[in-house]
Design a protein around this motif. Structure first.
Motif, PDB file in Angstrom:
ATOM      1  N   TYR A  47       0.844  -1.196   0.000  1.00  0.00           N
ATOM      2  CA  TYR A  47       0.000   0.000   0.000  1.00  0.00           C
ATOM      3  C   TYR A  47       0.883   1.251   0.000  1.00  0.00           C
ATOM      4  O   TYR A  47       2.049   1.209   0.388  1.00  0.00           O
ATOM      5  CB  TYR A  47      -0.899   0.042   1.244  1.00  0.00           C
ATOM      6  CG  TYR A  47      -1.688  -1.217   1.488  1.00  0.00           C
ATOM      7  CD1 TYR A  47      -2.968  -1.370   0.966  1.00  0.00           C
ATOM      8  CD2 TYR A  47      -1.143  -2.273   2.228  1.00  0.00           C
ATOM      9  CE1 TYR A  47      -3.693  -2.539   1.186  1.00  0.00           C
ATOM     10  CE2 TYR A  47      -1.863  -3.438   2.446  1.00  0.00           C
ATOM     11  CZ  TYR A  47      -3.135  -3.564   1.926  1.00  0.00           C
ATOM     12  OH  TYR A  47      -3.838  -4.718   2.147  1.00  0.00           O
ATOM     13  N   ILE A  48       0.261   2.351  -0.406  1.00  0.00           N
ATOM     14  CA  ILE A  48       0.874   3.673  -0.277  1.00  0.00           C
ATOM     15  C   ILE A  48      -0.071   4.548   0.536  1.00  0.00           C
ATOM     16  O   ILE A  48      -1.281   4.571   0.277  1.00  0.00           O
ATOM     17  CB  ILE A  48       1.129   4.320  -1.652  1.00  0.00           C
ATOM     18  CG1 ILE A  48       2.306   3.641  -2.359  1.00  0.00           C
ATOM     19  CG2 ILE A  48       1.415   5.813  -1.510  1.00  0.00           C
ATOM     20  CD1 ILE A  48       2.580   4.163  -3.750  1.00  0.00           C
ATOM     21  N   THR A  49       0.469   5.224   1.538  1.00  0.00           N
ATOM     22  CA  THR A  49      -0.308   6.189   2.306  1.00  0.00           C
ATOM     23  C   THR A  49       0.358   7.550   2.191  1.00  0.00           C
ATOM     24  O   THR A  49       1.582   7.638   2.094  1.00  0.00           O
ATOM     25  CB  THR A  49      -0.426   5.762   3.785  1.00  0.00           C
ATOM     26  OG1 THR A  49      -1.281   6.681   4.479  1.00  0.00           O
ATOM     27  CG2 THR A  49       0.931   5.756   4.480  1.00  0.00           C
ATOM     28  N   ASN A  50      -0.440   8.611   2.197  1.00  0.00           N
ATOM     29  CA  ASN A  50       0.141   9.953   2.104  1.00  0.00           C
ATOM     30  C   ASN A  50      -0.102  10.745   3.378  1.00  0.00           C
ATOM     31  O   ASN A  50      -0.615  10.211   4.370  1.00  0.00           O
ATOM     32  CB  ASN A  50      -0.399  10.696   0.871  1.00  0.00           C
ATOM     33  CG  ASN A  50      -1.891  10.969   0.954  1.00  0.00           C
ATOM     34  OD1 ASN A  50      -2.527  10.811   1.999  1.00  0.00           O
ATOM     35  ND2 ASN A  50      -2.470  11.394  -0.162  1.00  0.00           N
ATOM     36  N   GLU A  51       0.265  12.016   3.353  1.00  0.00           N
ATOM     37  CA  GLU A  51       0.177  12.843   4.562  1.00  0.00           C
ATOM     38  C   GLU A  51      -1.272  13.068   5.002  1.00  0.00           C
ATOM     39  O   GLU A  51      -1.520  13.462   6.150  1.00  0.00           O
ATOM     40  CB  GLU A  51       0.878  14.190   4.342  1.00  0.00           C
ATOM     41  CG  GLU A  51       0.144  15.203   3.484  1.00  0.00           C
ATOM     42  CD  GLU A  51       0.229  14.930   1.983  1.00  0.00           C
ATOM     43  OE1 GLU A  51      -0.414  15.658   1.196  1.00  0.00           O
ATOM     44  OE2 GLU A  51       0.943  13.980   1.595  1.00  0.00           O
ATOM     45  N   LYS A  52      -2.229  12.771   4.125  1.00  0.00           N
ATOM     46  CA  LYS A  52      -3.643  12.909   4.472  1.00  0.00           C
ATOM     47  C   LYS A  52      -4.274  11.563   4.834  1.00  0.00           C
ATOM     48  O   LYS A  52      -5.502  11.464   4.952  1.00  0.00           O
ATOM     49  CB  LYS A  52      -4.408  13.552   3.309  1.00  0.00           C
ATOM     50  CG  LYS A  52      -3.938  14.974   2.995  1.00  0.00           C
ATOM     51  CD  LYS A  52      -4.712  15.562   1.834  1.00  0.00           C
ATOM     52  CE  LYS A  52      -4.229  16.979   1.528  1.00  0.00           C
ATOM     53  NZ  LYS A  52      -4.955  17.570   0.363  1.00  0.00           N
ATOM     54  N   ALA A  53      -3.441  10.544   4.976  1.00  0.00           N
ATOM     55  CA  ALA A  53      -3.890   9.188   5.341  1.00  0.00           C
ATOM     56  C   ALA A  53      -4.788   8.569   4.268  1.00  0.00           C
ATOM     57  O   ALA A  53      -5.654   7.747   4.575  1.00  0.00           O
ATOM     58  CB  ALA A  53      -4.586   9.179   6.697  1.00  0.00           C
ATOM     59  N   VAL A  54      -4.589   8.969   3.008  1.00  0.00           N
ATOM     60  CA  VAL A  54      -5.286   8.333   1.892  1.00  0.00           C
ATOM     61  C   VAL A  54      -4.467   7.116   1.471  1.00  0.00           C
ATOM     62  O   VAL A  54      -3.299   7.255   1.092  1.00  0.00           O
ATOM     63  CB  VAL A  54      -5.461   9.303   0.709  1.00  0.00           C
ATOM     64  CG1 VAL A  54      -6.112   8.591  -0.463  1.00  0.00           C
ATOM     65  CG2 VAL A  54      -6.288  10.509   1.135  1.00  0.00           C
ATOM     66  N   ILE A  55      -5.075   5.942   1.535  1.00  0.00           N
ATOM     67  CA  ILE A  55      -4.353   4.693   1.284  1.00  0.00           C
ATOM     68  C   ILE A  55      -4.755   4.118  -0.065  1.00  0.00           C
ATOM     69  O   ILE A  55      -5.938   4.035  -0.393  1.00  0.00           O
ATOM     70  CB  ILE A  55      -4.606   3.672   2.404  1.00  0.00           C
ATOM     71  CG1 ILE A  55      -4.091   4.215   3.727  1.00  0.00           C
ATOM     72  CG2 ILE A  55      -3.954   2.336   2.096  1.00  0.00           C
ATOM     73  CD1 ILE A  55      -4.363   3.320   4.906  1.00  0.00           C
ATOM     74  N   THR A  56      -3.744   3.706  -0.848  1.00  0.00           N
ATOM     75  CA  THR A  56      -3.960   3.095  -2.150  1.00  0.00           C
ATOM     76  C   THR A  56      -3.213   1.773  -2.204  1.00  0.00           C
ATOM     77  O   THR A  56      -2.034   1.709  -1.846  1.00  0.00           O
ATOM     78  CB  THR A  56      -3.451   4.008  -3.286  1.00  0.00           C
ATOM     79  OG1 THR A  56      -4.052   5.302  -3.161  1.00  0.00           O
ATOM     80  CG2 THR A  56      -3.765   3.420  -4.642  1.00  0.00           C
ATOM     81  N   GLU A  57      -3.896   0.723  -2.633  1.00  0.00           N
ATOM     82  CA  GLU A  57      -3.224  -0.576  -2.771  1.00  0.00           C
ATOM     83  C   GLU A  57      -2.414  -0.587  -4.058  1.00  0.00           C
ATOM     84  O   GLU A  57      -2.883  -0.138  -5.111  1.00  0.00           O
ATOM     85  CB  GLU A  57      -4.247  -1.711  -2.775  1.00  0.00           C
ATOM     86  CG  GLU A  57      -3.618  -3.092  -2.669  1.00  0.00           C
ATOM     87  CD  GLU A  57      -4.619  -4.179  -2.305  1.00  0.00           C
ATOM     88  OE1 GLU A  57      -4.205  -5.353  -2.247  1.00  0.00           O
ATOM     89  OE2 GLU A  57      -5.803  -3.858  -2.074  1.00  0.00           O
ATOM     90  N   VAL A  58      -1.184  -1.097  -3.999  1.00  0.00           N
ATOM     91  CA  VAL A  58      -0.283  -1.135  -5.148  1.00  0.00           C
ATOM     92  C   VAL A  58       0.282  -2.547  -5.295  1.00  0.00           C
ATOM     93  O   VAL A  58       0.300  -3.312  -4.321  1.00  0.00           O
ATOM     94  CB  VAL A  58       0.867  -0.113  -5.003  1.00  0.00           C
ATOM     95  CG1 VAL A  58       0.329   1.309  -5.058  1.00  0.00           C
ATOM     96  CG2 VAL A  58       1.641  -0.347  -3.717  1.00  0.00           C
ATOM     97  N   PRO A  59       0.757  -2.917  -6.493  1.00  0.00           N
ATOM     98  CA  PRO A  59       1.297  -4.274  -6.692  1.00  0.00           C
ATOM     99  C   PRO A  59       2.522  -4.558  -5.838  1.00  0.00           C
ATOM    100  O   PRO A  59       2.708  -5.672  -5.345  1.00  0.00           O
ATOM    101  CB  PRO A  59       1.638  -4.309  -8.191  1.00  0.00           C
ATOM    102  CG  PRO A  59       0.829  -3.208  -8.796  1.00  0.00           C
ATOM    103  CD  PRO A  59       0.697  -2.158  -7.752  1.00  0.00           C
ATOM    104  N   SER A  60       3.387  -3.557  -5.662  1.00  0.00           N
ATOM    105  CA  SER A  60       4.610  -3.738  -4.874  1.00  0.00           C
ATOM    106  C   SER A  60       5.198  -2.379  -4.554  1.00  0.00           C
ATOM    107  O   SER A  60       4.728  -1.348  -5.057  1.00  0.00           O
ATOM    108  CB  SER A  60       5.638  -4.577  -5.647  1.00  0.00           C
ATOM    109  OG  SER A  60       6.038  -3.888  -6.826  1.00  0.00           O
ATOM    110  N   CYS A  61       6.216  -2.363  -3.703  1.00  0.00           N
ATOM    111  CA  CYS A  61       6.947  -1.131  -3.392  1.00  0.00           C
ATOM    112  C   CYS A  61       8.226  -1.125  -4.207  1.00  0.00           C
ATOM    113  O   CYS A  61       9.091  -1.987  -4.018  1.00  0.00           O
ATOM    114  CB  CYS A  61       7.269  -1.053  -1.904  1.00  0.00           C
ATOM    115  SG  CYS A  61       5.815  -0.757  -0.867  1.00  0.00           S
ATOM    116  N   SER A  62       8.334  -0.184  -5.129  1.00  0.00           N
ATOM    117  CA  SER A  62       9.503  -0.126  -5.995  1.00  0.00           C
ATOM    118  C   SER A  62      10.746   0.214  -5.191  1.00  0.00           C
ATOM    119  O   SER A  62      10.691   0.862  -4.146  1.00  0.00           O
ATOM    120  CB  SER A  62       9.302   0.911  -7.102  1.00  0.00           C
ATOM    121  OG  SER A  62       9.043   2.182  -6.537  1.00  0.00           O
ATOM    122  N   THR A  63      11.867  -0.219  -5.687  1.00  0.00           N
ATOM    123  CA  THR A  63      13.151   0.025  -5.021  1.00  0.00           C
ATOM    124  C   THR A  63      13.604   1.460  -5.248  1.00  0.00           C
ATOM    125  O   THR A  63      13.466   2.001  -6.349  1.00  0.00           O
ATOM    126  CB  THR A  63      14.219  -0.935  -5.570  1.00  0.00           C
ATOM    127  OG1 THR A  63      13.757  -2.267  -5.404  1.00  0.00           O
ATOM    128  CG2 THR A  63      15.539  -0.759  -4.822  1.00  0.00           C
TER     129      THR A  63
END
Length: 206
Positions: free
Chosen positions: A182-198
């Motif tokens: 997942y990715i979360t931002n400073e506003k706590a908006v969460i998005t599911e992603v395939p992976s965390c890139s290097t």
């Protein structure tokens, strides 16, 4: 009679097939429900927090944390920051871009070199920074990213950082123990992603 027997056999076969189909569907639904329950029980939810006052010490203190408010641990892969269209992977680089943090650090270092018997960090104002990369953050735990108490010496820098808090942008990429990312931002908006890139090494050392 043969026709009737054949029809009966076909009916029994169809009924058996339908019963097998219903059993397989029920088993699949049970597996799906179990997977959803496991995902719910191990789902990490990361949130950034910013404060400018420490109630324990009753002192003006800038503090940036990331907290896991979910139900399972999170593996934080990296955090990236944005300011005026530029991307940073080090919080001190972000603070320097907005507020000349490195100049403050250099002034403290020069003062310390001239008077080694005085702890200038303690006397004039210290700061602590860290970058969570490949760390495991348990549910309910927090990780401190940046801390700076206010002093007479760093007042100008402190106020400048605090004034910029509304324009800082941040994103944390993290994964659950099930390797769902997942990715979360400073506003706590969460998005599911395939992976965390290097992160490119050159970006870390910017």
């Amino acid at each position: 009679m043969n026709t009737i027997l054949a029809l009966c056999a076909m009916f029994i076969s169809a009924a058996s097939f339908y019963a097998t189909y219903l059993q397989a569907k029920a088993a699949q639904e049970q597996v799906s429900a179990a997977e959803k329950q496991l995902k719910t029980e191990t789902w990490p939810w990361l949130q950034f927090s910013y404060s400018n006052f420490d109630l324990d010490s009753t002192q003006a203190t800038i503090r940036v944390d990331i907290r896991n408010s979910g139900t399972g641990p999170a593996v934080i892969h990296h955090i990236k920051y944005e300011l005026d269209g530029e991307t940073y992977y080090d919080v001190t680089e972000l603070m320097d871009a907005c507020c000349n943090l490195h100049a403050y650090q250099a002034a403290l270092r020069d003062a310390q070199d001239e008077e080694s018997n005085i702890n200038y960090l303690k006397k004039f104002g210290w700061y602590v920074s860290s970058e969570p990369q490949k760390i495991l953050l348990a549910d309910g735990d927090s990780f401190n990213i940046f801390t700076m108490p206010k002093s007479n010496f760093n007042r100008g820098l402190w106020d400048k950082i605090d004034d910029h808090k509304s324009v800082f942008k941040a994103q944390a990429c993290y994964c659950s123990i099930l390797k769902e990312c997942y990715i979360t931002n400073e506003k706590a908006v969460i998005t599911e992603v395939p992976s965390c890139s290097t992160i490119p090494t050159s970006s870390i050392n910017k």
